[in-house]
Design an enzyme around this catalytic site. Structure first.
Site, short mmCIF file in Angstrom:
data_model
loop_
_atom_site.label_atom_id
_atom_site.label_comp_id
_atom_site.label_asym_id
_atom_site.label_seq_id
_atom_site.Cartn_x
_atom_site.Cartn_y
_atom_site.Cartn_z
N GLU A 9 1.42 6.23 -7.18
CA GLU A 9 0.36 7.18 -7.55
C GLU A 9 0.86 8.62 -7.47
O GLU A 9 0.57 9.43 -8.36
CB GLU A 9 -0.86 6.99 -6.66
CG GLU A 9 -1.63 5.73 -6.96
CD GLU A 9 -2.87 5.56 -6.10
OE1 GLU A 9 -3.09 6.37 -5.17
OE2 GLU A 9 -3.63 4.61 -6.36
N GLU A 65 0.84 -1.21 0.00
CA GLU A 65 0.00 0.00 0.00
C GLU A 65 0.87 1.26 0.00
O GLU A 65 0.56 2.25 -0.68
CB GLU A 65 -0.94 0.00 1.21
CG GLU A 65 -1.99 1.08 1.16
CD GLU A 65 -2.96 0.95 0.00
OE1 GLU A 65 -3.12 1.94 -0.75
OE2 GLU A 65 -3.56 -0.13 -0.17
#
Length: 135
Positions: A75, A68
């Site tokens: 991102e 994550e």
């Protein structure tokens, strides 16, 4: 020889903890992973899982949370590059299909790990839970 002096080790750890904290504060999915980890720890204590089962759970927590963090980093970098391309191209789009592939693939890595962790959780906890409930 490298002429730049590196930060002391404690600062490197500080940066890493800052990154973890930022991800927990800003990313909904990381909050979900943390909540799931807390619930698994509670269930593990109540159901008295074995040392090996604890190791499996802790490894899976680490894998999912690390993925994550990497997903969040991917991102952020993709968004930064996409904005840069937009500015350089004077407002014309560019690089969006590749940005989508990068972001979707990174998210997919987290999803695969989470699904496998859920399956491992079922294998570990379902029999113990049923026994605990008297079935």
């Amino acid at each position: 020889m490298d002429s730049q002096k590196k930060d002391p080790l404690y600062k490197s750890f500080g940066y890493a903890f800052e990154g973890i904290g930022t991800c927990i504060k800003k990313e909904r999915n990381m909050k979900i992973h943390c909540a799931a980890a807390i619930l698994v720890v509670i269930a593990g204590v109540i159901l008295k899982i074995s040392s090996l089962e604890w190791c499996i759970c802790l490894t899976l927590f680490g894998l999912i949370m690390a993925l994550e963090l990497v997903n969040t980093a991917v991102e952020a970098v993709v968004d930064l590059v996409t904005v840069f391309i937009w500015v350089v191209n004077r407002g014309r789009e560019g690089g969006k299909p590749l940005a989508k592939i990068a972001k979707d693939t990174a998210a997919g890595a987290v999803l695969i790990a989470a699904i496998m962790a859920a399956i491992a959780g079922i294998i570990i906890f379902l029999p113990k839970g049923l026994t605990f409930l008297g079935f």
